[in-house]
Design a protein around this motif. Structure first.
Motif, PDB file in Angstrom:
ATOM      1  N   THR A   1     -11.592   9.666  -6.681  1.00 34.41           N
ATOM      2  CA  THR A   1     -10.227  10.210  -6.688  1.00 34.41           C
ATOM      3  C   THR A   1     -10.049  11.202  -5.546  1.00 34.41           C
ATOM      4  OG1 THR A   1     -10.053   9.937  -9.081  1.00 34.41           O
ATOM      5  CG2 THR A   1      -8.510  11.463  -8.057  1.00 34.41           C
TER       6      THR A   1
ATOM      7  N   SER B   1      -9.701   9.445  -2.320  1.00 32.22           N
ATOM      8  CA  SER B   1      -8.361   8.868  -2.229  1.00 32.22           C
ATOM      9  C   SER B   1      -7.321   9.933  -1.877  1.00 32.22           C
ATOM     10  CB  SER B   1      -8.002   8.185  -3.558  1.00 32.22           C
ATOM     11  OG  SER B   1      -6.753   7.542  -3.479  1.00 32.22           O
ATOM     12  N   HIS B   2      -7.563  11.156  -2.316  1.00 31.65           N
ATOM     13  CA  HIS B   2      -6.657  12.265  -1.985  1.00 31.65           C
ATOM     14  C   HIS B   2      -6.703  12.571  -0.483  1.00 31.65           C
ATOM     15  CE1 HIS B   2      -4.747  16.141  -3.841  1.00 31.65           C
ATOM     16  NE2 HIS B   2      -3.992  15.592  -2.923  1.00 31.65           N
TER      17      HIS B   2
ATOM     18  N   GLN C   1      -0.230  10.435   5.216  1.00 27.03           N
ATOM     19  CA  GLN C   1       1.031  11.133   5.513  1.00 27.03           C
ATOM     20  C   GLN C   1       1.198  11.326   7.014  1.00 27.03           C
ATOM     21  OE1 GLN C   1       0.987  14.812   3.210  1.00 27.03           O
ATOM     22  NE2 GLN C   1       2.080  13.824   1.545  1.00 27.03           N
TER      23      GLN C   1
ATOM     24  N   GLY D   1       2.675  10.421 -13.549  1.00 30.20           N
ATOM     25  CA  GLY D   1       1.464  10.069 -12.807  1.00 30.20           C
ATOM     26  C   GLY D   1       0.272   9.936 -13.734  1.00 30.20           C
TER      27      GLY D   1
ATOM     28  N   VAL E   1       0.046  20.007  -9.067  1.00 36.85           N
ATOM     29  CA  VAL E   1       0.689  18.685  -8.997  1.00 36.85           C
ATOM     30  C   VAL E   1       2.211  18.832  -9.066  1.00 36.85           C
ATOM     31  CG1 VAL E   1       0.812  16.388 -10.015  1.00 36.85           C
ATOM     32  CG2 VAL E   1      -1.326  17.672 -10.139  1.00 36.85           C
TER      33      VAL E   1
ATOM     34  N   THR F   1       3.508  19.936  -5.772  1.00 33.47           N
ATOM     35  CA  THR F   1       3.532  18.837  -4.797  1.00 33.47           C
ATOM     36  C   THR F   1       4.740  17.942  -5.031  1.00 33.47           C
ATOM     37  OG1 THR F   1       1.108  18.924  -4.710  1.00 33.47           O
ATOM     38  CG2 THR F   1       2.161  16.942  -3.833  1.00 33.47           C
ATOM     39  N   ASN F   2       5.005  17.613  -6.269  1.00 33.98           N
ATOM     40  CA  ASN F   2       6.176  16.788  -6.559  1.00 33.98           C
ATOM     41  C   ASN F   2       7.478  17.552  -6.306  1.00 33.98           C
ATOM     42  OD1 ASN F   2       5.315  14.133  -7.391  1.00 33.98           O
ATOM     43  ND2 ASN F   2       4.378  15.098  -9.184  1.00 33.98           N
TER      44      ASN F   2
ATOM     45  N   THR G   1       8.765  17.159  -2.855  1.00 35.42           N
ATOM     46  CA  THR G   1       9.487  15.897  -2.651  1.00 35.42           C
ATOM     47  C   THR G   1      10.904  15.985  -3.184  1.00 35.42           C
ATOM     48  OG1 THR G   1       7.370  14.764  -2.975  1.00 35.42           O
ATOM     49  CG2 THR G   1       9.357  13.404  -3.037  1.00 35.42           C
TER      50      THR G   1
ATOM     51  N   LEU H   1      -0.951   2.804  -3.723  1.00 33.72           N
ATOM     52  CA  LEU H   1      -1.655   3.415  -2.584  1.00 33.72           C
ATOM     53  C   LEU H   1      -2.832   4.258  -3.068  1.00 33.72           C
ATOM     54  CD1 LEU H   1       1.453   4.543  -0.476  1.00 33.72           C
ATOM     55  CD2 LEU H   1      -0.221   2.813   0.216  1.00 33.72           C
ATOM     56  N   SER H   2      -2.625   4.983  -4.155  1.00 33.24           N
ATOM     57  CA  SER H   2      -3.681   5.850  -4.688  1.00 33.24           C
ATOM     58  C   SER H   2      -4.870   5.013  -5.158  1.00 33.24           C
ATOM     59  CB  SER H   2      -3.129   6.685  -5.843  1.00 33.24           C
ATOM     60  OG  SER H   2      -1.971   7.398  -5.425  1.00 33.24           O
TER      61      SER H   2
ATOM     62  N   VAL I   1      -5.776  12.471 -10.523  1.00 32.91           N
ATOM     63  CA  VAL I   1      -5.153  11.190 -10.147  1.00 32.91           C
ATOM     64  C   VAL I   1      -3.659  11.398  -9.905  1.00 32.91           C
ATOM     65  CG1 VAL I   1      -4.531   8.894 -10.987  1.00 32.91           C
ATOM     66  CG2 VAL I   1      -6.867   9.752 -11.328  1.00 32.91           C
ATOM     67  N   SER I   2      -3.021  12.162 -10.787  1.00 31.29           N
ATOM     68  CA  SER I   2      -1.590  12.419 -10.638  1.00 31.29           C
ATOM     69  C   SER I   2      -1.301  13.179  -9.338  1.00 31.29           C
ATOM     70  CB  SER I   2      -1.081  13.214 -11.843  1.00 31.29           C
ATOM     71  OG  SER I   2       0.313  13.397 -11.789  1.00 31.29           O
ATOM     72  N   HIS I   3      -2.238  14.015  -8.919  1.00 37.41           N
ATOM     73  CA  HIS I   3      -2.080  14.757  -7.651  1.00 37.41           C
ATOM     74  C   HIS I   3      -2.100  13.796  -6.457  1.00 37.41           C
ATOM     75  CE1 HIS I   3      -2.908  18.952  -5.714  1.00 37.41           C
ATOM     76  NE2 HIS I   3      -1.862  18.353  -5.209  1.00 37.41           N
ATOM     77  N   VAL I   4      -2.994  12.824  -6.497  1.00 38.25           N
ATOM     78  CA  VAL I   4      -3.059  11.838  -5.409  1.00 38.25           C
ATOM     79  C   VAL I   4      -1.771  11.020  -5.369  1.00 38.25           C
ATOM     80  CG1 VAL I   4      -4.354   9.937  -4.403  1.00 38.25           C
ATOM     81  CG2 VAL I   4      -5.561  11.711  -5.682  1.00 38.25           C
ATOM     82  N   ILE I   5      -1.299  10.621  -6.545  1.00 37.18           N
ATOM     83  CA  ILE I   5      -0.035   9.872  -6.622  1.00 37.18           C
ATOM     84  C   ILE I   5       1.103  10.712  -6.040  1.00 37.18           C
ATOM     85  CG2 ILE I   5       1.676   8.899  -8.211  1.00 37.18           C
ATOM     86  CD1 ILE I   5      -0.729   8.206 -10.094  1.00 37.18           C
ATOM     87  N   ALA I   6       1.140  11.993  -6.387  1.00 36.39           N
ATOM     88  CA  ALA I   6       2.198  12.879  -5.877  1.00 36.39           C
ATOM     89  C   ALA I   6       2.159  12.968  -4.355  1.00 36.39           C
ATOM     90  CB  ALA I   6       2.051  14.275  -6.496  1.00 36.39           C
ATOM     91  N   THR I   7       0.939  13.008  -3.804  1.00 37.05           N
ATOM     92  CA  THR I   7       0.791  13.081  -2.342  1.00 37.05           C
ATOM     93  C   THR I   7       1.292  11.800  -1.701  1.00 37.05           C
ATOM     94  OG1 THR I   7      -1.123  14.542  -2.648  1.00 37.05           O
ATOM     95  CG2 THR I   7      -0.870  13.518  -0.484  1.00 37.05           C
ATOM     96  N   ASN I   8       0.929  10.658  -2.256  1.00 39.45           N
ATOM     97  CA  ASN I   8       1.414   9.393  -1.710  1.00 39.45           C
ATOM     98  C   ASN I   8       2.913   9.213  -1.940  1.00 39.45           C
ATOM     99  OD1 ASN I   8      -0.798   7.991  -0.437  1.00 39.45           O
ATOM    100  ND2 ASN I   8      -1.753   7.832  -2.461  1.00 39.45           N
ATOM    101  N   PHE I   9       3.411   9.750  -3.048  1.00 41.54           N
ATOM    102  CA  PHE I   9       4.852   9.622  -3.308  1.00 41.54           C
ATOM    103  C   PHE I   9       5.658  10.408  -2.267  1.00 41.54           C
ATOM    104  CE2 PHE I   9       8.725  10.652  -5.960  1.00 41.54           C
ATOM    105  CZ  PHE I   9       9.253   9.370  -5.920  1.00 41.54           C
ATOM    106  N   GLN I  10       5.104  11.514  -1.779  1.00 43.04           N
ATOM    107  CA  GLN I  10       5.780  12.245  -0.694  1.00 43.04           C
ATOM    108  C   GLN I  10       5.997  11.328   0.502  1.00 43.04           C
ATOM    109  OE1 GLN I  10       3.399  15.757   0.160  1.00 43.04           O
ATOM    110  NE2 GLN I  10       4.636  16.989  -1.221  1.00 43.04           N
ATOM    111  N   THR I  11       4.973  10.546   0.832  1.00 38.82           N
ATOM    112  CA  THR I  11       5.060   9.639   1.980  1.00 38.82           C
ATOM    113  C   THR I  11       6.084   8.540   1.741  1.00 38.82           C
ATOM    114  OG1 THR I  11       2.697  10.041   2.330  1.00 38.82           O
ATOM    115  CG2 THR I  11       3.675   8.191   3.525  1.00 38.82           C
TER     116      THR I  11
END
Lengths: 73, 73, 73, 73, 73, 73
Positions: free
Chosen positions: D52, D55-56, D63, E26, E57, E60-61, E64, F22-23, F54-64
């Motif tokens: 994980t 992946s981060h 980005q 998430g 988290v 971070t959201n 966005t 993506l995550s 995991v939710s943090h990684v999703i949040a980072t990819n969601f920004q993109t």
């Protein structure tokens, strides 16, 4: 009255204070019980890594507040 | 006088120093007791992962300061 | 001479190197003692998670350097 | 030839691959010894949290690559 | 009806609530079993570092959501 | 056919789903063995902190993804 009426602040220092408030509200909205949070406070307040992590959250929120205020340029 | 009157700095190096200051203030605002912080300092200063995490917070704040200064272009 | 005169680099690879330098300076400014840092180096250099975290700090600083250089477009 | 001549890629998938490459180079520049990294690989490859975190880092670098390519719009 | 029809909110506070929702989704999309999540809730709700990470988290959201709303300027 | 032909999605919810994809691909590209990943799944799916990460990684990819789609405004 909303606890978060705006992201605009009069100056940079107030913007940093707002970033701290946002960071704490992220915790409070997840753990609304005041007593539990009060019990947890001495734990992270006396742990170096916990304090660094809190500072990281504040830094992330400060990015948002600073952008909202066009960096108080 | 505010501890954070502006995000604008004369040059890049001063911008990095301001990012360090912001990172420390994120800690100080959470744990205002100077003695406690002084006691915690040798812990994270001698731990490789703690230092990496501190550097991560500085990097996050440096993003904000650099954007505020239009990257000193 | 400043250790950080500019964020502008001649090319992408030098920009990545600058991101590494910024990440290390975040550590060095927090733990200025060369001997201590030298002692800590073998710890994080031989730990998979520590190396991932270092790479995360570099990635964060590379975002700043890349933006400063308009992504070398 | 530079290992990182440009951030521009022909398409989104190649951009994601470049983000992976940047994440690995952040590790390699910190631990250049191929044997050590080979020894560490099975550790993080078989740990859920390590994966994980990797992946981060990729997400953070993606980005940068995505912005450089104007999101391949 | 989509659980996420838009990132636009009427005001800042609703934007923060949406950031919380995104953070929880998430988790939910990764662990869809309501019973398991209910069992895990008291764990992170009573752990200072877990709560800080949840707040990270959300932060971070919130970046966005705030950008999507032009910071409700 | 590429697994990632575009970052553009029809709506916000599909954008969030792409961030999840993506995550997961960040993990899969690092650990391509399906059996190993299947074995690791119950570990992080039943750990509160793992799910937050995991939710943090999703949040980072969601920004993109959100930026790529101009926030579906």
């Amino acid at each position: 009255m909303s606890w978060l009426p705006t992201l605009i602040t009069a100056n940079v220092e107030e913007g940093f204070d707002l970033a701290i408030k946002l960071s704490r509200m992220g915790v409070k909205k997840t753990q609304p019980d005041d007593e539990v949070r009060a019990k947890l406070r001495p734990i992270y307040e006396n742990d170096a890594d916990s304090l660094t992590n809190v500072s990281h959250v504040i830094a992330t929120n400060f990015q948002t507040v600073a952008a909202a205020n066009n960096y108080w340029r």
